[in-house]
Design an enzyme around this catalytic site. Structure first.
Site, PDB file in Angstrom:
ATOM      1  N   ASN A  33       4.437   8.248  -1.791  1.00  0.00           N
ATOM      2  CA  ASN A  33       5.213   7.632  -1.717  1.00  0.00           C
ATOM      3  C   ASN A  33       6.675   7.652  -2.295  1.00  0.00           C
ATOM      4  O   ASN A  33       7.709   7.309  -2.375  1.00  0.00           O
ATOM      5  CB  ASN A  33       4.941   6.434  -3.418  1.00  0.00           C
ATOM      6  CG  ASN A  33       3.219   5.298  -3.078  1.00  0.00           C
ATOM      7  OD1 ASN A  33       3.389   5.102  -1.748  1.00  0.00           O
ATOM      8  ND2 ASN A  33       2.693   5.838  -3.730  1.00  0.00           N
TER       9      ASN A  33
ATOM     10  N   HIS B  98      -0.201  -6.758  -4.474  1.00  0.00           N
ATOM     11  CA  HIS B  98      -0.812  -5.161  -4.708  1.00  0.00           C
ATOM     12  C   HIS B  98      -1.829  -5.582  -6.149  1.00  0.00           C
ATOM     13  O   HIS B  98      -1.617  -6.614  -6.626  1.00  0.00           O
ATOM     14  CB  HIS B  98       0.299  -4.388  -5.560  1.00  0.00           C
ATOM     15  CG  HIS B  98      -0.442  -3.395  -6.059  1.00  0.00           C
ATOM     16  ND1 HIS B  98      -0.675  -2.717  -7.390  1.00  0.00           N
ATOM     17  CD2 HIS B  98      -1.217  -2.214  -6.002  1.00  0.00           C
ATOM     18  CE1 HIS B  98      -0.951  -1.307  -7.257  1.00  0.00           C
ATOM     19  NE2 HIS B  98      -1.252  -1.582  -6.273  1.00  0.00           N
TER      20      HIS B  98
ATOM     21  N   GLU C 286       5.679  -9.229  -2.808  1.00  0.00           N
ATOM     22  CA  GLU C 286       6.188  -7.857  -2.483  1.00  0.00           C
ATOM     23  C   GLU C 286       7.196  -8.632  -1.702  1.00  0.00           C
ATOM     24  O   GLU C 286       7.364  -8.971  -0.955  1.00  0.00           O
ATOM     25  CB  GLU C 286       5.019  -7.003  -2.535  1.00  0.00           C
ATOM     26  CG  GLU C 286       3.504  -7.360  -3.535  1.00  0.00           C
ATOM     27  CD  GLU C 286       2.695  -5.675  -2.515  1.00  0.00           C
ATOM     28  OE1 GLU C 286       3.069  -4.503  -2.197  1.00  0.00           O
ATOM     29  OE2 GLU C 286       1.544  -5.446  -3.112  1.00  0.00           O
TER      30      GLU C 286
ATOM     31  N   SER D 119       2.548  -3.139   0.431  1.00  0.00           N
ATOM     32  CA  SER D 119       1.798  -2.122   0.069  1.00  0.00           C
ATOM     33  C   SER D 119       1.492  -1.346   1.475  1.00  0.00           C
ATOM     34  O   SER D 119       0.999   0.018   1.813  1.00  0.00           O
ATOM     35  CB  SER D 119       1.789  -1.168  -0.683  1.00  0.00           C
ATOM     36  OG  SER D 119       0.461  -2.769  -1.256  1.00  0.00           O
TER      37      SER D 119
ATOM     38  N   ASP E   8       7.706  -8.300  -7.111  1.00  0.00           N
ATOM     39  CA  ASP E   8       7.269  -7.645  -6.605  1.00  0.00           C
ATOM     40  C   ASP E   8       8.260  -6.017  -5.668  1.00  0.00           C
ATOM     41  O   ASP E   8       7.745  -5.691  -4.270  1.00  0.00           O
ATOM     42  CB  ASP E   8       5.747  -6.475  -6.779  1.00  0.00           C
ATOM     43  CG  ASP E   8       5.258  -5.171  -6.819  1.00  0.00           C
ATOM     44  OD1 ASP E   8       6.024  -4.438  -7.041  1.00  0.00           O
ATOM     45  OD2 ASP E   8       4.296  -4.540  -6.656  1.00  0.00           O
TER      46      ASP E   8
ATOM     47  N   HIS F 247       7.626  -0.820  -3.571  1.00  0.00           N
ATOM     48  CA  HIS F 247       8.188  -0.188  -2.223  1.00  0.00           C
ATOM     49  C   HIS F 247       9.946  -0.402  -1.740  1.00  0.00           C
ATOM     50  O   HIS F 247      10.073   0.717  -0.813  1.00  0.00           O
ATOM     51  CB  HIS F 247       6.995  -0.288  -0.919  1.00  0.00           C
ATOM     52  CG  HIS F 247       5.935   0.490  -1.588  1.00  0.00           C
ATOM     53  ND1 HIS F 247       5.835   1.439  -1.140  1.00  0.00           N
ATOM     54  CD2 HIS F 247       4.826  -0.275  -2.620  1.00  0.00           C
ATOM     55  CE1 HIS F 247       4.283   1.535  -2.140  1.00  0.00           C
ATOM     56  NE2 HIS F 247       3.639   1.032  -2.659  1.00  0.00           N
TER      57      HIS F 247
ATOM     58  N   LYS G 253       7.604   5.677  -6.879  1.00  0.00           N
ATOM     59  CA  LYS G 253       8.029   6.127  -5.867  1.00  0.00           C
ATOM     60  C   LYS G 253       9.204   6.721  -5.443  1.00  0.00           C
ATOM     61  O   LYS G 253       8.983   8.065  -5.279  1.00  0.00           O
ATOM     62  CB  LYS G 253       7.554   4.565  -5.109  1.00  0.00           C
ATOM     63  CG  LYS G 253       6.332   3.949  -5.521  1.00  0.00           C
ATOM     64  CD  LYS G 253       5.041   3.136  -4.936  1.00  0.00           C
ATOM     65  CE  LYS G 253       4.708   2.285  -5.703  1.00  0.00           C
ATOM     66  NZ  LYS G 253       3.576   3.576  -6.016  1.00  0.00           N
TER      67      LYS G 253
END
Ligand code: PLP
Length: 383
Positions: A40, A129, A174, A178, A203, A206, A237
């Site tokens: 990541n 996640h 998210e 992910s 979230d 990423h 990440k």
């Protein structure tokens, strides 16, 4: 009474054997010397000597700092350093307040377990996640899942609950998923949440460092920071260090300090980690060309797969997470092995981690991957 139960170690061994038989045993593997298409570390910050030097210098400037936090922030672990970092993070993420957590897992667990309470409803995208799922499981709210990025399904769920409960409604998503790398329709989600009086939790694990004018994430990139109740930003990440923060209003920070169990009942991040998080954010702001390069590389990757692998099936992603769908665990594993033997670190994501038929190769593109490496990897993916 005689105990006829097998020993705990036999039981545990049986469960592992079962995993092994189904080909799903997880094992720790160090990917020494392979070209990184797995981590990541999207911006290459974890490898940056400039960032490492900046962190060392910050450590030297704070030579009197303790090696550990010595306790929870609510006990001996509270420091001016943590407060100052949270103020900087709040400014950077364009919000009123931020609260540090020891990891993104802890932040999601704490937030989702304590914010939706009994009598409330929590609606979660089916692909969120594991850390959000685990938090939701610990919450006493009623939970429903909606189909991934499916606004019609979400409206149905919102319609079904809004007039029937007196409690609060929360929607958890998210910004960049992910496992698929696709981006949530955040503007439409904000509109729906406004319409139904729900609060949106995002979230940004990423997206942090990857999207936004300075890497603030998708919410800021879209100007939605005042319409989202809470964002989770993780620093392990693209930022290349460790830890996480929940960004949101001051009242939410105060609430989490009082109710989020991973915050209350765990030793806080050590001063070194706080300094590293601060340096990583500085590095992000002084090296905007890195994120530019990352997006250039992703565009190059996508052009090349369209040219060189016509007919192959990929998730709908313009983010650094690119997934080649290879139905069947054996199929996905075989292509991953071929790429690994050729020197590329790519991993197969198998069912049941993803639904059967959706097994895949998850390829993470980095700012540091060269066009030559991308070409060579794509050559190895040819059926
Ligand atoms: C979407 C998402 N959220 C949260 C986390 C957890 O973050 P951390 O690694 O900082 O615990 C991850 C990590 O894999 C993730 O992919």
């Amino acid at each position: 009474m005689t105990n006829t139960r097998p020993s705990v170690t036999d039981t545990v061994q049986d469960r592992i054997a079962n995993r092994m038989q189904t080909g799903l045993l997880r094992q720790l593997r160090t990917a020494n010397g392979l070209v990184d298409f797995c981590s990541n570390d999207y911006l290459g910050f974890a490898h940056s000597t400039a960032l490492r030097d900046a962190i060392r210098q910050a450590d030297t400037q704070h030579a009197d700092a303790l090696t550990g936090a010595t306790g929870s922030r609510l006990l001996a672990g509270q420091t001016d350093l943590a407060d100052a970092l949270e103020n900087d993070l709040a400014k950077f993420y364009q919000t009123e307040a931020a609260l540090l957590f020891n990891s993104g897992y802890d932040a999601n667990l704490g937030l989702l377990a304590c914010l939706p309470q009994q009598g409330d409803v929590l609606l979660t995208d089916e692909l969120i996640h594991a850390s959000m799922i685990d938090g939701a499981r610990l919450s006493y709210a009623t939970r429903h899942r909606f189909r991934h990025n499916d606004l019609t399904d979400l409206v149905e769920k919102l319609e079904a609950v809004t007039d029937k409960i007196s409690g609060q409604v929360f929607v958890a998503v998210e910004s960049v998923y992910s496992m698929d790398g696709d981006v949530a329709p955040l503007r439409e989600l904000c509109d729906l949440c406004d319409h139904y009086g729900a609060a949106l939790l995002v979230d940004e694990a990423h997206a942090t460092g990857v999207y936004g004018p300075n890497g603030e994430g998708v919410v800021v990139a879209m100007g939605l920071q005042n319409r989202v109740l809470a964002r989770v930003h993780t620093f392990g990440k693209a930022l290349g260090v460790h830890g996480a923060a929940v960004a949101g209003p001051a009242v939410l920070r105060n609430y989490l300090i009082n109710f989020a169990r991973p915050f209350i009942y765990s030793t806080a991040l050590p001063p070194h980690s706080l300094l590293a998080i601060g340096c990583a954010h500085q590095h992000l702001q002084t090296h905007p060309e890195t994120s530019q390069q990352l997006h250039d590389r992703v565009r190059y990757f996508r052009q090349r797969i369209a040219q060189k692998l016509p007919g192959s099936v990929w998730t709908d992603s313009t983010s650094p997470i690119q997934c080649l769908i290879l139905p069947g665990n054996d199929n996905a594993r075989r292509v991953a092995n071929t790429a690994q033997e050729a020197g590329f670190d790519v991993r197969a994501i198998l069912s049941p981690t993803v639904p059967a038929g959706q097994e895949r190769l998850r390829i993470c593109v980095h700012a540091t991957n060269t066009e030559g490496e991308i070409d060579e990897l794509i050559r190895k993916l040819k059926p």
